[in-house]
Each structure stands twice: as C-alpha cells, then as structure tokens.
Design an enzyme around this catalytic site. Sequence first.
Site: not given
Ligand SMILES: CCCCC/C=C\C/C=C\CCC/C=C/C(=O)SCCNC(=O)CCNC(=O)[C@H](O)C(C)(C)COP(=O)(O)OP(=O)(O)OC[C@H]1O[C@@H](n2cnc3c(N)ncnc32)[C@H](O)[C@@H]1OP(=O)(O)O
Length: 277
Positions: A86, A131, A153-154
């Site tokens: 997400l 997600g 990983n939530e």
């Molecule tokens: C933390 C609290 C969350 C709050 C939730 C709220 C309410 C809760 C209620 C219900 C539950 C919701 C269930 C949630 C489900 C989800 O899916 S939450 C999202 C979880 N995702 C992650 O933890 C992944 C995070 N990202 C990474 O680990 C890495 O980016 C990667 C996917 C392994 C890729 O790595 P790499 O290729 O090295 O790329 P970068 O890390 O450098 O990222 C590039 C740019 O993308 C931005 N980014 C990464 N992930 C996200 C994301 N999920 N959303 C938005 N943006 C993301 C990152 O910041 C970099 O941005 P810039 O280029 O620096 O601007």
Amino acid sequence: MFVLRQCLTLGTKSSIRNFSATTNLVNLTINEDTGVAIMELNKPPVNSLNYELLEAMHRTLVKLENEKCPGMILTSSSRSTFSAGLDLLEMYKPTVDKARRFWSMLQNTWIKLYSTPYPTVAAINGHSPAGGCLLAMSCEHRIMVPDKMIGLNETQLGIVAPQWFQDCMRNIIGERQAEKALIAGRMFTSEEALKIGLVDELATDKEDLMQKAHDFLDEQMGLPPLARSVVKVGFRKDTLSKLINGREADIKMFLDNVFQPKVQESLENYIQMLKKK
Ligand SMILES: CCCCC/C=C\C/C=C\CCC/C=C/C(=O)SCCNC(=O)CCNC(=O)[C@H](O)C(C)(C)COP(=O)(O)OP(=O)(O)OC[C@H]1O[C@@H](n2cnc3c(N)ncnc32)[C@H](O)[C@@H]1OP(=O)(O)O
C-alpha cells in the site's frame, strides 16, 4: 469511462495487442491468438498501491472479465519490485473521505482479483511486501525470481495485517506457518518462500519467469473452464464472503487505525527512513 488506447499491433507469429490504460499505470497486453493477458503494474519506482493504481487495476480486471479472458499474468515493470504494498502516502494524514475511498478501492480490486473465473498467475519479478504479497497471494499460482523478499511484514511496522490479508496467507501456507509468519511479520527470501509453499516455483530470470507463467496458463486453459472456475470460486468463497459481508466493518477498522496519532507518527518515521535509505 475506461478508455483504452490501442498503441501497437505486432504482426509476429502470435499477434499481440498492447493497450495502456490512459493513466499508463497498468500496461495490458493481450495475445490475439491465445487471449492470454499480461497485466503489468507500471507505477515507478516501486508500484506502491495508491488509489489511482488500484483503480486502474480494477478497471482492467473488469475489462478482462467482460471480454472472457482465458488467463492472466500479473507482473511488474520495475526491475527491483513487484509491488511495495500500500502506498504509505495514501495513509499519511489523509482526510476521512480520502482514506475511505482508498480502502474501498483496495477492497474492490482484491475482490475482483481473488474471484476471477479465469486462471491467474503472479510473475513476481521483485520484492513483494505487505499489499504486494496480498496481490501475489490472490493469484492462483506464484512464480518468483531469486534473491527477492516476500511476506506480510505489517507486524514489524507496528500494525496488524487485516483479516483478509491473513486469510489469504493461511489458505496458501496453512494455519501453523501462517500464524508464525504473521506474528513475526516475517519477510521470506524467494528460496524460503518456495520451501514453505508461499510461492510455487522459482525462475532464473524474467524470461524464464514469463515462460513458466505461460506454461502454467497453458495447462489450466486445457481444462474445462466452467468446472475449473466453479472449483476455484468454491475454494475461495468463504474468504471472499467474509470481506464482502463485512466491508463496512473492515473500512471502520482501517479508519480507526489510520487516524491513531501513534500510527501517524510511525508512518512519518517510516516514510522518512525509506527516503533517507
Ligand atoms: C508504518 C505504519 C503504516 C500505517 C498503516 C495505517 C493503518 C493500518 C491499518 C491497516 C493495515 C494496513 C495494511 C498495510 C499494508 C501495506 O502494504 S503497508 C506498506 C508496506 N510496505 C513496505 O513496508 C515496503 C516499504 N518499501 C521497501 O521496503 C522498499 O522500498 C522496497 C519495496 C524493498 C524496494 O526497495 P528499493 O528498490 O531499494 O527502493 P527504495 O526503498 O529506494 O524506494 C524507492 C522510492 O519508493 C518509495 N516507497 C517505497 N515503498 C513505498 C510505499 N509502500 N509507499 C510509498 N512510497 C514507497 C521510497 O520512499 C522511495 O522514495 P524516494 O524515491 O526516496 O522519494
């Protein structure tokens, strides 16, 4: 209205029609001979699932259903990531209306993807957390390239994977493994994911990945489609009904959580941490 733009017709041995949703967030390619669709997520850099991407996916799924698609491969245009899950920015200080609209579109998209009558395969060509893992788990078959990470990983983020995310995992890897994985918020390497059955096959590279995905669909498309889909939907109906009958409660759960000051604080820190990486 869902406007599709025909970009290109290739007159190779198997004709291929390429379409792009007007947003270009989803690239859709349909093989004119076999009808097989490739739905490629195309929101650089990491296919984070914001409202617009989810809506483009949903519209594409509706189109495929209307056109009686015989089989679909879900993959990503990113070299590193299948989907980062997400979009964290959708959850950071949203208005109530925006948060509700976002979660409702996530539900719509998942319901469509999880219940397709046609066979679906996730060609996981990169990391697939949270997600992203949900999308992969919603397909019938998962093939992954080596040395990437997948999982829900939530817990590690201090949040709880919604019940339907958990149910999808339980349906695939079983009660015990799912309980352990979800409590820990464990991310698995491709190789570990294969071992516990979270993915079905590994591929050596993108070409091998796509070949294996086509092989899976060829096999499935050789089966009587009605019987195949009745069995599929039969297996998935309890998980689907739970969300369909509890959509409002699920939205309320999301809204109650997302507006917690502590959740907003961790979200801000997490976004900063990812940006500094
Ligand atoms: C933390 C609290 C969350 C709050 C939730 C709220 C309410 C809760 C209620 C219900 C539950 C919701 C269930 C949630 C489900 C989800 O899916 S939450 C999202 C979880 N995702 C992650 O933890 C992944 C995070 N990202 C990474 O680990 C890495 O980016 C990667 C996917 C392994 C890729 O790595 P790499 O290729 O090295 O790329 P970068 O890390 O450098 O990222 C590039 C740019 O993308 C931005 N980014 C990464 N992930 C996200 C994301 N999920 N959303 C938005 N943006 C993301 C990152 O910041 C970099 O941005 P810039 O280029 O620096 O601007």
